[in-house]
Design a protein around this motif. Structure first.
Motif, short mmCIF file in Angstrom:
data_model
loop_
_atom_site.label_atom_id
_atom_site.label_comp_id
_atom_site.label_asym_id
_atom_site.label_seq_id
_atom_site.Cartn_x
_atom_site.Cartn_y
_atom_site.Cartn_z
N LEU A 3 0.80 -1.23 0.00
CA LEU A 3 0.00 0.00 0.00
C LEU A 3 0.83 1.28 0.00
CD1 LEU A 3 -2.97 -0.79 2.38
CD2 LEU A 3 -3.02 -0.49 -0.08
N LEU A 7 -0.43 4.71 -1.72
CA LEU A 7 -0.77 5.90 -0.95
C LEU A 7 0.05 7.10 -1.41
CD1 LEU A 7 -1.02 4.36 2.63
CD2 LEU A 7 -2.90 5.15 1.18
N ILE A 19 -7.00 11.04 3.20
CA ILE A 19 -6.89 9.59 3.20
C ILE A 19 -7.21 9.06 4.59
CG2 ILE A 19 -5.34 7.61 2.91
CD1 ILE A 19 -3.84 9.24 0.80
N TRP A 20 -8.20 8.17 4.67
CA TRP A 20 -8.59 7.51 5.91
C TRP A 20 -8.08 6.08 5.87
CZ3 TRP A 20 -12.69 8.74 9.67
CH2 TRP A 20 -13.12 10.07 9.60
N CYS A 21 -7.73 5.57 7.04
CA CYS A 21 -7.33 4.17 7.15
C CYS A 21 -7.96 3.59 8.41
CB CYS A 21 -5.82 4.05 7.22
SG CYS A 21 -5.23 2.36 7.42
N TYR A 22 -8.55 2.43 8.26
CA TYR A 22 -9.12 1.70 9.39
C TYR A 22 -8.20 0.52 9.71
CZ TYR A 22 -13.47 4.28 8.91
OH TYR A 22 -14.42 5.27 8.87
N THR A 23 -7.84 0.38 10.97
CA THR A 23 -7.00 -0.73 11.37
C THR A 23 -7.52 -1.29 12.69
OG1 THR A 23 -4.76 -1.44 11.93
CG2 THR A 23 -5.33 0.80 12.52
N MET A 46 3.73 4.78 5.19
CA MET A 46 2.27 4.71 5.09
C MET A 46 1.61 5.73 6.02
SD MET A 46 1.57 0.64 4.76
CE MET A 46 -0.18 0.88 4.95
N ILE A 50 -1.31 8.95 5.46
CA ILE A 50 -2.65 8.78 6.02
C ILE A 50 -3.00 10.02 6.85
CG2 ILE A 50 -4.03 7.44 7.66
CD1 ILE A 50 -2.28 5.00 6.81
N LEU A 53 -6.60 8.14 10.95
CA LEU A 53 -6.48 6.71 11.28
C LEU A 53 -7.53 6.36 12.31
CD1 LEU A 53 -4.61 4.14 10.94
CD2 LEU A 53 -3.59 4.85 13.10
#
Length: 85
Positions: A3, A7, A19-23, A46, A50, A53
Motif C-alpha cells: 500500500l 498511498l 486519506i482515511w485508514c481503518y486498522t 504509510m 494517512i 487513522l
C-alpha cells in the motif's frame, strides 16, 4: 508494504484528498514501536500519507451504532498530522 507506493501516488496526484485508514491495531502499541506487532519497514511511509487513522479492534460488547466512523467505543479517530509531527 504494497500500500505504501499506492498511498504515495494518491497523495501526489490528489494532494487535497483526505486519506482515511481503518486498522484493528493500536497506533502507539502495534504500529509505531519498531517491535510493534504490525510495524514493518513501510509503516512510517504509510502513516506519513494517512490523514485520519481509526485504530483499535472492533469489540462487539462495546458496539455503539451512534458513533460516527467507528463501530465500538474503544476505537479512536486520530488526526495523524497533529499527532505525528
Amino acid at each position: 508494504r504494497v500500500l505504501a507506493p499506492f498511498l504515495r501516488k494518491v497523495k501526489e496526484t490528489y494532494p487535497a484528498k483526505t486519506i482515511w485508514c481503518y486498522t484493528g491495531y493500536v497506533l502507539e502499541k502495534d504500529l509505531l514501536p519498531e517491535d510493534g506487532r504490525k510495524h514493518c519497514e513501510a509503516t512510517g511511509e504509510m502513516l506519513k500519507y494517512i490523514d485520519i487513522l481509526v485504530d483499535g479492534p472492533f469489540i462487539e460488547e462495546q458496539k455503539n451504532i451512534s458513533l460516527k466512523f467507528r463501530g465500538s467505543e474503544n476505537q479512536r479517530i486520530l488526526k495523524l498530522k497533529e499527532i505525528l509531527l
